[in-house]
Design a protein around this motif. Structure first.
Motif, PDB file in Angstrom:
ATOM      1  N   LEU A  36      -2.695  -3.861  13.590  1.00 60.32           N
ATOM      2  CA  LEU A  36      -3.793  -3.515  12.661  1.00 60.32           C
ATOM      3  C   LEU A  36      -3.382  -3.242  11.328  1.00 60.32           C
ATOM      4  O   LEU A  36      -3.756  -3.561  10.400  1.00 60.32           O
ATOM      5  N   LEU A  37      -2.328  -2.482  11.392  1.00 64.39           N
ATOM      6  CA  LEU A  37      -1.416  -1.639  10.050  1.00 64.39           C
ATOM      7  C   LEU A  37      -1.087  -3.277   9.428  1.00 64.39           C
ATOM      8  O   LEU A  37      -1.445  -3.414   7.934  1.00 64.39           O
ATOM      9  N   ASP A  38      -0.539  -4.122  10.029  1.00 66.90           N
ATOM     10  CA  ASP A  38      -0.155  -5.687   9.404  1.00 66.90           C
ATOM     11  C   ASP A  38      -1.267  -6.283   8.645  1.00 66.90           C
ATOM     12  O   ASP A  38      -1.221  -6.610   7.490  1.00 66.90           O
ATOM     13  N   GLU A  39      -2.660  -6.293   9.436  1.00 64.58           N
ATOM     14  CA  GLU A  39      -3.576  -6.884   8.995  1.00 64.58           C
ATOM     15  C   GLU A  39      -4.459  -6.046   7.662  1.00 64.58           C
ATOM     16  O   GLU A  39      -4.755  -6.707   6.564  1.00 64.58           O
ATOM     17  N   GLU A  40      -4.264  -4.601   7.593  1.00 66.71           N
ATOM     18  CA  GLU A  40      -4.814  -3.977   6.349  1.00 66.71           C
ATOM     19  C   GLU A  40      -3.917  -4.230   5.365  1.00 66.71           C
ATOM     20  O   GLU A  40      -4.302  -4.131   4.111  1.00 66.71           O
ATOM     21  N   ILE A  41      -2.343  -4.225   5.520  1.00 66.07           N
ATOM     22  CA  ILE A  41      -1.464  -4.528   4.452  1.00 66.07           C
ATOM     23  C   ILE A  41      -1.741  -5.921   3.864  1.00 66.07           C
ATOM     24  O   ILE A  41      -1.818  -5.968   2.563  1.00 66.07           O
ATOM     25  N   GLN A  46      -7.362  -7.607  -1.576  1.00 67.26           N
ATOM     26  CA  GLN A  46      -9.020  -7.677  -1.421  1.00 67.26           C
ATOM     27  C   GLN A  46      -9.402  -6.154  -1.520  1.00 67.26           C
ATOM     28  O   GLN A  46     -10.620  -5.930  -2.042  1.00 67.26           O
ATOM     29  N   THR A  47      -8.894  -5.125  -0.617  1.00 69.83           N
ATOM     30  CA  THR A  47      -9.580  -4.002  -0.595  1.00 69.83           C
ATOM     31  C   THR A  47      -9.500  -3.069  -2.002  1.00 69.83           C
ATOM     32  O   THR A  47     -10.383  -2.616  -2.253  1.00 69.83           O
ATOM     33  N   MET A  48      -8.422  -3.273  -2.662  1.00 73.11           N
ATOM     34  CA  MET A  48      -8.336  -2.846  -4.214  1.00 73.11           C
ATOM     35  C   MET A  48      -9.285  -3.619  -4.938  1.00 73.11           C
ATOM     36  O   MET A  48      -9.934  -2.872  -5.809  1.00 73.11           O
ATOM     37  N   LYS A  49      -9.512  -4.853  -4.775  1.00 78.52           N
ATOM     38  CA  LYS A  49     -10.579  -5.521  -5.631  1.00 78.52           C
ATOM     39  C   LYS A  49     -11.782  -4.819  -5.571  1.00 78.52           C
ATOM     40  O   LYS A  49     -12.505  -4.649  -6.362  1.00 78.52           O
ATOM     41  N   GLU A  50     -12.122  -4.710  -4.141  1.00 78.40           N
ATOM     42  CA  GLU A  50     -13.500  -4.149  -3.896  1.00 78.40           C
ATOM     43  C   GLU A  50     -13.631  -2.732  -4.556  1.00 78.40           C
ATOM     44  O   GLU A  50     -14.644  -2.369  -4.997  1.00 78.40           O
ATOM     45  N   TYR A  51     -12.486  -1.985  -4.479  1.00 78.32           N
ATOM     46  CA  TYR A  51     -12.531  -0.562  -4.887  1.00 78.32           C
ATOM     47  C   TYR A  51     -12.553  -0.453  -6.315  1.00 78.32           C
ATOM     48  O   TYR A  51     -13.475   0.210  -6.645  1.00 78.32           O
ATOM     49  N   MET A 262      -2.054   4.648  12.934  1.00 81.71           N
ATOM     50  CA  MET A 262      -3.517   4.454  12.625  1.00 81.71           C
ATOM     51  C   MET A 262      -4.100   5.365  11.644  1.00 81.71           C
ATOM     52  O   MET A 262      -4.950   4.830  11.010  1.00 81.71           O
ATOM     53  N   ALA A 263      -3.120   6.371  11.231  1.00 84.71           N
ATOM     54  CA  ALA A 263      -3.678   7.110   9.942  1.00 84.71           C
ATOM     55  C   ALA A 263      -3.400   6.049   8.638  1.00 84.71           C
ATOM     56  O   ALA A 263      -4.387   6.068   7.691  1.00 84.71           O
ATOM     57  N   SER A 264      -2.363   5.433   8.695  1.00 86.18           N
ATOM     58  CA  SER A 264      -2.095   4.591   7.862  1.00 86.18           C
ATOM     59  C   SER A 264      -3.158   3.424   7.688  1.00 86.18           C
ATOM     60  O   SER A 264      -3.570   2.853   6.428  1.00 86.18           O
ATOM     61  N   VAL A 265      -3.710   2.899   8.771  1.00 84.63           N
ATOM     62  CA  VAL A 265      -4.653   2.042   8.746  1.00 84.63           C
ATOM     63  C   VAL A 265      -5.794   2.145   8.206  1.00 84.63           C
ATOM     64  O   VAL A 265      -6.508   1.781   7.273  1.00 84.63           O
ATOM     65  N   TYR A 266      -6.434   3.465   8.327  1.00 80.66           N
ATOM     66  CA  TYR A 266      -7.531   4.038   7.855  1.00 80.66           C
ATOM     67  C   TYR A 266      -7.359   4.592   6.571  1.00 80.66           C
ATOM     68  O   TYR A 266      -8.470   4.410   5.378  1.00 80.66           O
ATOM     69  N   ASP A 267      -6.294   4.886   6.038  1.00 80.70           N
ATOM     70  CA  ASP A 267      -6.043   5.471   4.620  1.00 80.70           C
ATOM     71  C   ASP A 267      -5.834   3.912   3.704  1.00 80.70           C
ATOM     72  O   ASP A 267      -6.336   4.013   2.746  1.00 80.70           O
ATOM     73  N   LEU A 268      -5.349   2.950   4.157  1.00 76.24           N
ATOM     74  CA  LEU A 268      -5.430   1.483   3.607  1.00 76.24           C
ATOM     75  C   LEU A 268      -6.975   1.054   3.372  1.00 76.24           C
ATOM     76  O   LEU A 268      -7.336   0.276   2.540  1.00 76.24           O
ATOM     77  N   ARG A 269      -7.889   1.515   4.052  1.00 75.51           N
ATOM     78  CA  ARG A 269      -9.191   0.957   4.317  1.00 75.51           C
ATOM     79  C   ARG A 269     -10.095   1.805   3.097  1.00 75.51           C
ATOM     80  O   ARG A 269     -11.357   1.621   2.861  1.00 75.51           O
ATOM     81  N   ARG A 270      -9.438   2.768   2.949  1.00 75.58           N
ATOM     82  CA  ARG A 270     -10.189   3.766   1.721  1.00 75.58           C
ATOM     83  C   ARG A 270     -10.542   3.288   0.453  1.00 75.58           C
ATOM     84  O   ARG A 270     -11.718   3.393  -0.232  1.00 75.58           O
ATOM     85  N   PRO A 271      -9.391   2.877  -0.324  1.00 73.42           N
ATOM     86  CA  PRO A 271      -7.791   2.901  -0.134  1.00 73.42           C
ATOM     87  C   PRO A 271      -7.418   4.247  -0.642  1.00 73.42           C
ATOM     88  O   PRO A 271      -7.819   4.826  -1.356  1.00 73.42           O
ATOM     89  N   THR A 272      -6.325   4.256  -0.326  1.00 71.10           N
ATOM     90  CA  THR A 272      -5.423   5.454  -0.993  1.00 71.10           C
ATOM     91  C   THR A 272      -4.110   5.208  -1.508  1.00 71.10           C
ATOM     92  O   THR A 272      -3.654   4.055  -1.015  1.00 71.10           O
TER      93      THR A 272
END
Length: 272
Positions: A36-41, A46-51, A262-272
């Motif tokens: 999951l972490l690899d996928e979020e990385i 794209q997450t940053m663009k949306e942010y 898992m914390a890193s996965v959700y941090d990357l989804r925020r993003p942080t």
């Protein structure tokens, strides 16, 4: 007695089997978490663009409106978003919000903006600055929710000060203040729990008290029981980090690594 000994030998392979199954299950969970972490990385650009699309839309709305109440809400949203990435931009919007809040005498907005500046000081590890910001504000006249947020920030400020003082035994000045910060921390936690005893944050405060008292197993049990209250990426990341801290105290490094991933996965989804 002989039958008991024989029975215990029969059970031994079962204990070993269950132990192996548990270890295999944890290893599989860790592999899944790392996948999951690899996928979020990979998705992070794209997450940053949306942010940035989101914060640019908020900025455009702020510049185009003359409605004071809407401006204050937009400032609050921008402060919340930039708290993840840019302390300098967060400072800018917090100061602008604070000036507008004082101009229109909106006490809730004044509390929110001041606590934003307090948060910036904490991010920069400016401990005296965070304390001065906190003490500079009298929350009287604000709503209960705003006052609760004020005391929550104070709990965070004094915890940071206590940890810094406690971990500096060679510094006589800092060590002298450790007990004072500990007492203030306990006072603020008590106030927060009196104001709210059921929220995710209230349970986190209880868990922190148990952790600080070295009741790690009890803290972990309470933490597991509130997983359903972690209903946003920010809270889920916080929940996993709390698990990681407790498992570290329990010297369970595999579970610690699982929850850090898992914390890193959700941090990357925020993003942080």
């Amino acid at each position: 007695m002989i039958r008991r000994i024989a029975f215990s030998y029969l059970l031994l392979p079962l204990f070993l089997l269950f132990g192996c199954n548990g270890a295999d299950r944890l290893e599989d969970e860790l592999e899944d978490a790392l996948d999951l972490l690899d996928e979020e990385i990979m998705r992070f650009p794209q997450t940053m663009k949306e942010y940035y699309d989101k914060v640019h839309a908020l900025t455009d709305s702020l510049e185009s409106t003359s409605d004071v109440n809407l401006k204050l809400k937009l400032y609050a949203s921008l402060i919340d978003n930039y708290s993840q990435l840019s302390a300098d931009t967060m400072t800018l919007y917090s100061e602008q919000m604070l000036a507008l809040a004082r101009q229109c005498k909106d006490k809730d907005a004044e509390v929110s903006a001041t606590m934003g500046l307090c948060g910036v000081a904490q991010m920069k590890e400016d401990f005296s600055g965070s304390l001065n910001r906190f003490l500079s504000l009298d929350p009287s006249g604000a709503s209960d929710d705003a006052i609760y947020d004020y005391y929550l920030r104070g709990e965070s400020v004094y915890y940071s000060l206590f940890i810094r003082a406690f971990n500096a035994p060679e510094d006589i000045y800092m060590n002298h203040h450790a007990s004072y910060y500990r007492d203030k921390l306990a006072q603020l936690r008590s106030i927060c729990l009196q104001m709210d005893s059921t929220s995710f944050k209230a349970h986190q405060i209880r868990i922190s008290e148990l952790r600080d008292s070295e009741c790690y197993d009890e803290a972990l049990a309470l933490l597991k029981s509130i997983r359903h209250l972690a209903d946003t990426p920010s809270r889920i990341a916080s929940w996993h980090r709390s698990n990681a801290v407790l498992y570290n105290f329990l010297d369970d490094h595999d579970n610690r690594l699982l929850h850090l991933a898992m914390a890193s996965v959700y941090d990357l989804r925020r993003p942080t």
